[in-house]
Design a protein around this motif. Structure first.
Motif, PDB file in Angstrom:
ATOM      1  N   ILE A  51      90.803  84.497   9.797  1.00  0.00           N
ATOM      2  CA  ILE A  51      90.903  83.615   8.631  1.00  0.00           C
ATOM      3  C   ILE A  51      90.375  82.216   8.953  1.00  0.00           C
ATOM      4  O   ILE A  51      89.442  81.724   8.323  1.00  0.00           O
ATOM      5  CB  ILE A  51      92.362  83.533   8.105  1.00  0.00           C
ATOM      6  N   LEU A  52      90.955  81.592   9.993  1.00  0.00           N
ATOM      7  CA  LEU A  52      90.614  80.199  10.250  1.00  0.00           C
ATOM      8  C   LEU A  52      89.184  80.043  10.773  1.00  0.00           C
ATOM      9  O   LEU A  52      88.396  79.253  10.242  1.00  0.00           O
ATOM     10  CB  LEU A  52      91.611  79.622  11.261  1.00  0.00           C
ATOM     11  N   PHE A  53      88.832  80.829  11.800  1.00  0.00           N
ATOM     12  CA  PHE A  53      87.496  80.752  12.368  1.00  0.00           C
ATOM     13  C   PHE A  53      86.425  81.057  11.311  1.00  0.00           C
ATOM     14  O   PHE A  53      85.453  80.300  11.164  1.00  0.00           O
ATOM     15  CB  PHE A  53      87.394  81.683  13.580  1.00  0.00           C
ATOM     16  N   PRO A  54      86.577  82.136  10.516  1.00  0.00           N
ATOM     17  CA  PRO A  54      85.590  82.386   9.452  1.00  0.00           C
ATOM     18  C   PRO A  54      85.472  81.237   8.469  1.00  0.00           C
ATOM     19  O   PRO A  54      84.388  80.944   7.973  1.00  0.00           O
ATOM     20  CB  PRO A  54      86.115  83.643   8.763  1.00  0.00           C
ATOM     21  N   MET A  55      86.605  80.564   8.202  1.00  0.00           N
ATOM     22  CA  MET A  55      86.525  79.439   7.262  1.00  0.00           C
ATOM     23  C   MET A  55      85.622  78.347   7.813  1.00  0.00           C
ATOM     24  O   MET A  55      84.824  77.754   7.087  1.00  0.00           O
ATOM     25  CB  MET A  55      87.917  78.865   7.014  1.00  0.00           C
ATOM     26  N   LEU A  56      85.754  78.079   9.110  1.00  0.00           N
ATOM     27  CA  LEU A  56      84.899  77.065   9.718  1.00  0.00           C
ATOM     28  C   LEU A  56      83.454  77.561   9.765  1.00  0.00           C
ATOM     29  O   LEU A  56      82.512  76.814   9.476  1.00  0.00           O
ATOM     30  CB  LEU A  56      85.400  76.738  11.129  1.00  0.00           C
ATOM     31  N   LEU A  57      83.310  78.855  10.094  1.00  0.00           N
ATOM     32  CA  LEU A  57      81.979  79.446  10.174  1.00  0.00           C
ATOM     33  C   LEU A  57      81.257  79.384   8.828  1.00  0.00           C
ATOM     34  O   LEU A  57      80.033  79.271   8.761  1.00  0.00           O
ATOM     35  CB  LEU A  57      82.130  80.907  10.611  1.00  0.00           C
ATOM     36  N   ASN A  58      82.042  79.431   7.763  1.00  0.00           N
ATOM     37  CA  ASN A  58      81.470  79.388   6.418  1.00  0.00           C
ATOM     38  C   ASN A  58      80.635  78.118   6.233  1.00  0.00           C
ATOM     39  O   ASN A  58      79.606  78.146   5.569  1.00  0.00           O
ATOM     40  CB  ASN A  58      82.608  79.429   5.394  1.00  0.00           C
ATOM     41  N   PHE A  59      81.092  77.013   6.844  1.00  0.00           N
ATOM     42  CA  PHE A  59      80.324  75.766   6.743  1.00  0.00           C
ATOM     43  C   PHE A  59      78.973  75.921   7.433  1.00  0.00           C
ATOM     44  O   PHE A  59      77.951  75.460   6.929  1.00  0.00           O
ATOM     45  CB  PHE A  59      81.123  74.608   7.372  1.00  0.00           C
ATOM     46  N   VAL A  60      78.982  76.599   8.595  1.00  0.00           N
ATOM     47  CA  VAL A  60      77.722  76.815   9.306  1.00  0.00           C
ATOM     48  C   VAL A  60      76.755  77.596   8.420  1.00  0.00           C
ATOM     49  O   VAL A  60      75.585  77.239   8.280  1.00  0.00           O
ATOM     50  CB  VAL A  60      77.975  77.570  10.628  1.00  0.00           C
ATOM     51  N   TYR A  61      77.240  78.652   7.804  1.00  0.00           N
ATOM     52  CA  TYR A  61      76.387  79.441   6.918  1.00  0.00           C
ATOM     53  C   TYR A  61      75.872  78.603   5.755  1.00  0.00           C
ATOM     54  O   TYR A  61      74.717  78.691   5.367  1.00  0.00           O
ATOM     55  CB  TYR A  61      77.157  80.641   6.370  1.00  0.00           C
ATOM     56  N   ALA A  62      76.766  77.776   5.200  1.00  0.00           N
ATOM     57  CA  ALA A  62      76.391  77.023   4.006  1.00  0.00           C
ATOM     58  C   ALA A  62      75.313  75.991   4.299  1.00  0.00           C
ATOM     59  O   ALA A  62      74.524  75.651   3.420  1.00  0.00           O
ATOM     60  CB  ALA A  62      77.624  76.342   3.415  1.00  0.00           C
ATOM     61  N   ALA A 101      78.263  78.842  -2.263  1.00  0.00           N
ATOM     62  CA  ALA A 101      78.981  79.118  -3.511  1.00  0.00           C
ATOM     63  C   ALA A 101      80.462  79.320  -3.244  1.00  0.00           C
ATOM     64  O   ALA A 101      81.310  78.843  -4.012  1.00  0.00           O
ATOM     65  CB  ALA A 101      78.400  80.348  -4.194  1.00  0.00           C
ATOM     66  N   SER A 102      80.807  80.006  -2.132  1.00  0.00           N
ATOM     67  CA  SER A 102      82.230  80.233  -1.893  1.00  0.00           C
ATOM     68  C   SER A 102      82.932  78.940  -1.491  1.00  0.00           C
ATOM     69  O   SER A 102      84.104  78.758  -1.813  1.00  0.00           O
ATOM     70  CB  SER A 102      82.454  81.339  -0.865  1.00  0.00           C
ATOM     71  N   LEU A 103      82.210  78.032  -0.824  1.00  0.00           N
ATOM     72  CA  LEU A 103      82.827  76.735  -0.522  1.00  0.00           C
ATOM     73  C   LEU A 103      83.123  75.968  -1.802  1.00  0.00           C
ATOM     74  O   LEU A 103      84.199  75.380  -1.966  1.00  0.00           O
ATOM     75  CB  LEU A 103      81.915  75.902   0.376  1.00  0.00           C
ATOM     76  N   LEU A 104      82.166  76.000  -2.741  1.00  0.00           N
ATOM     77  CA  LEU A 104      82.400  75.322  -4.019  1.00  0.00           C
ATOM     78  C   LEU A 104      83.605  75.928  -4.725  1.00  0.00           C
ATOM     79  O   LEU A 104      84.448  75.230  -5.281  1.00  0.00           O
ATOM     80  CB  LEU A 104      81.157  75.429  -4.905  1.00  0.00           C
ATOM     81  N   MET A 105      83.695  77.281  -4.657  1.00  0.00           N
ATOM     82  CA  MET A 105      84.804  77.947  -5.325  1.00  0.00           C
ATOM     83  C   MET A 105      86.131  77.583  -4.668  1.00  0.00           C
ATOM     84  O   MET A 105      87.127  77.315  -5.354  1.00  0.00           O
ATOM     85  CB  MET A 105      84.588  79.448  -5.273  1.00  0.00           C
TER      86      MET A 105
END
Lengths: 358, 350
Positions: free
Chosen positions: A82-93, A335-339
């Motif tokens: 959960i936590l690591f993917p959330m941070l990783l999401n920023f890298v993807y974005a 898009a998921s960060l915006l959501m």
């Protein structure tokens, strides 16, 4: 004499049956007891087995170190998934290209966000660079407003009805709760079957002398039914929560109001509603968070169609990241960060806007 | 007239039916129709033959045309009520149909062919709950495998969820330690950010761990649910700390305190989390859809969705498999409904 022996014969049979039932009962009790003992023996064995390991650890880290051991498994799963993917999401974005592994993705700064947020006129998706995203945004916004308000009203009415002195309350409570247990796919298929062109509902409509209605083909009808179906499928859950809230309001308040000459509407307005506000807030937060994430029912029900009439945000993210031929991970992540941002704002806003008197 | 009404609405104990009572019960019975009706319609439709299922307007019950097997004909022949030229009617079996004319035979006397216009015959039908749809679709829809996968996922995910979250809740509610507040707040702040917004990166993690196309990839990621941890922690806070101290004086290890003092006392909260977890996992769709690509690993929900994609017009098969999919959870609900609804209503959301 004959009469009497017959009676004893009947009695004997009666006693025999009684004894047989008694024996069966004993057998069942003994079996259950044995099963229970076996289970508790195994559980004890497992607990003792683990205890050997944990006592050893406790000797090393001491009592003060044990909470870390207890919290560790949860923290590992939580951190990794959960936590690591959330941070990783920023890298993807903030990276572009179609590569899946973050190390191979070029840094593009805010380009993904620019793509999503570039619009000639924000009210008209056709003028946007990523028009599908804005269609999804507007569809989701419309859906959330319609679904949450309709569901809160219907759940409240149902909870009030169930809170009256009625017979078989437990049964009726279960009736309204039953669809909550059905999986979204099953719910979608049940309703698709009813609403299809030659389905039950059109059968009823034509037998009343009207024309068939294009429930699944017409954009407006499809949107309406998505709202109705998701209310059908989840209202039971919120009804239960509201019912619990209603039951915690002391009955003396209503009696006192009645003595003071208040009519039912006045007691509803001045007792029920204000005292139910905390529960309503829970229901609102939960149902809003769920509504913004609408996906699976619609995915199986309309697949986002007709056209993009029922394309919602999560499906936009899903199709960009997983099902489209050119995998736009960056766009999906942005898009998921915006959501996620919208979800957090919505929740915080509701907690802040809570009426003061509660 | 008003006296009649008064008589009809008279109730024991002298109290009359008030108009709000009538509305209440009307609402409740409407509720039964709206909530159960669609499911009943699904079940009834799932028994219909492929010919009956495309009929419009649809009929409520699964009517099936009766057939008769006659020597000399391979297939069973459909039976019709036919109006003969003399004005009498007879039950005949249809051999074939040519344009507007039907060729029929009398089952008693199969050698003589009777010709009749197709408008003069009515099919002989009866209501039958035949299992053909179920048997035939099972050959394409691997129900036992999907069921096994769903049961495995639900069972192990629930056990893991209960264990991992109760241990964490125990630590967070019964100990003071450095970092406790930080851990708690981090978990709580992710309550409102669901798994569905971090799809891409979680998928990357799963791929790296090697759980792609593995049931573990479905079971483990959702196990540390902040909701469940929060629920258990709030409940454990109400258990007095004295119990722990006296157990410690008796020489119990911390693990024994957790397993044999706290867990038995937290049973109501554990029961609620069990209900939630079973509901979440059994009905989960998006996550298994992403992790599992091989059909022998599909859960029921993913299997059902791909089945409906493959056969988008063969409703009689889709309906039968939908019924099978909703059957297990409906049976469990019928048996445990009282516990489920009161559990969620009382402990669940406080």
């Amino acid at each position: 004499m004959v009469e009497r022996s017959r009676k004893t014969f009947g009695q004997r049979i009666g006693r025999l049956i009684e004894q047989i039932i008694h024996l069966i009962n004993r057998a069942v009790t003994l079996t259950l007891d044995a099963a229970r003992r076996a289970v508790s023996f195994i559980v004890d064995l497992v607990i003792s087995g683990v205890d050997v390991v944990f006592s050893f650890i406790q000797r090393i880290v001491g009592v003060g170190g044990m909470p870390y051991i207890f919290v560790l498994p949860n923290l590992l799963i939580f951190g990794i998934f959960i936590l690591f993917p959330m941070l990783l999401n920023f890298v993807y974005a903030f990276t572009g290209g179609t590569e899946f592994y973050p190390g191979q993705r070029p840094w593009v700064g805010t380009e993904n966000f620019n793509t999503l947020l570039t619009c000639g006129n924000f009210l008209d998706p056709n003028t946007c660079r990523e028009d599908l995203f804005w269609r999804a945004v507007y569809n989701t916004a419309g859906y959330v407003v319609a679904q949450v308000s309709l569901m809160v009203v219907i759940s409240l009415v149902t909870a009030i009805v169930l809170n009256r002195k009625i017979k078989a309350r437990g049964f009726f409570r279960s009736v309204f709760f039953y669809p909550v247990l059905l999986s979204p796919i099953v719910v979608a298929l049940i309703w698709k079957w009813i609403l299809q062109e030659n389905g039950l509902l059109n059968g009823i409509i034509t037998s009343l002398g009207y024309e068939k209605l294009p429930f699944l083909v017409n954009a407006t009808w499809a949107r309406i039914w998505v709202v109705l179906i998701s209310v059908w499928a989840s209202m039971g859950f919120y009804t239960l929560i509201l019912l619990a809230g209603l039951q915690s309001i002391p009955a003396e308040l209503y009696e006192a109001a009645e003595i003071d000459g208040a009519n039912p509407w006045q007691s509803f307005r001045n007792i029920t509603l204000p005292l139910l506000m905390p529960t309503m807030l829970v229901v609102l937060v939960l149902s809003l968070i769920r509504a913004v994430q609408i996906f699976d029912v619609v995915f199986a029900f309309t697949g986002g169609g007709p056209g993009s009439a029922t394309l919602y945000l999560v499906q936009y993210i899903y199709s960009n990241g997983f099902s489209s031929p050119t995998k736009q991970y960056g766009l999906a992540a942005a898009a998921s960060l915006l959501m996620a941002g919208v979800l957090i704002i919505l929740t915080v806003a509701q907690l802040l806007l809570r009426p003061e008197e509660v | 007239m008003s006296q009649v009404w008064e008589f009809l609405t008279r109730r024991r104990g002298g109290k009359r039916w008030h108009v709000t009572d009538v509305i209440t019960y009307l609402y409740l019975f409407l509720g039964i129709v709206v909530m159960f009706g669609p499911v009943v319609w699904l079940v009834l439709s799932s028994f219909k033959s492929s010919a009956e299922i495309v009929k419009f307007p649809p009929r409520l019950l699964p009517w099936r045309q009766e057939t008769v097997t006659i020597e000399g004909y391979e297939e069973p022949l459909p039976l019709y009520q036919v109006e003969l030229e003399g004005g009498e009617t007879a039950t005949l079996a249809q051999v074939r149909r040519i344009g507007l004319e039907a060729q029929l035979i009398d089952p008693e006397n199969p050698d003589e062919i009777i010709r009749a216009p197709i408008d003069d015959r009515q099919p002989v039908e009866s209501v039958s709950f035949a299992l053909d749809n179920y048997v035939e679709s099972m050959q394409r829809f691997d129900f036992p495998v999907y069921l096994r996968n769903s049961v495995v996922v639900t069972l192990f995910a629930t056990l893991l969820t209960l264990l991992v979250n109760s241990m964490a809740a125990f630590a967070l509610s019964k100990y003071r330690f450095w970092g406790r507040t930080a851990i708690f707040l981090t978990m709580i702040s992710t309550l409102m950010v669901p798994l569905s917004v971090v799809l891409v990166p979680v998928f990357l993690v799963i791929t790296r761990v090697g759980w792609n196309n593995n049931l573990l990839g479905v079971i483990v990621p959702g196990a540390a649910t902040p909701t469940g941890m929060f629920l258990l922690r709030q409940y454990m806070l109400t258990i007095p700390d004295d119990l722990l101290d006296s157990a410690r004086i008796d020489g119990a290890s911390e693990w024994r305190i957790y397993a044999q003092v706290i867990l038995p006392l937290a049973k109501p909260a554990l029961a609620v989390l069990t209900i939630f977890s079973v509901m979440w996992r059994w009905n989960d769709f998006l996550w298994p859809l992403i992790v599992l690509n091989r059909s022998e690993l599909f859960t029921l929900q993913v299997g059902l969705n791909s089945f409906q994609g493959e056969l988008n017009v063969q409703w009689h098969y889709i309906l039968a498999m939908t019924v099978l999919t909703l059957l297990p959870i409906s049976v469990i609900f019928a048996l445990l409904q009282r516990y489920i609804t009161t559990g969620i209503a009382t402990t669940g959301m406080k």
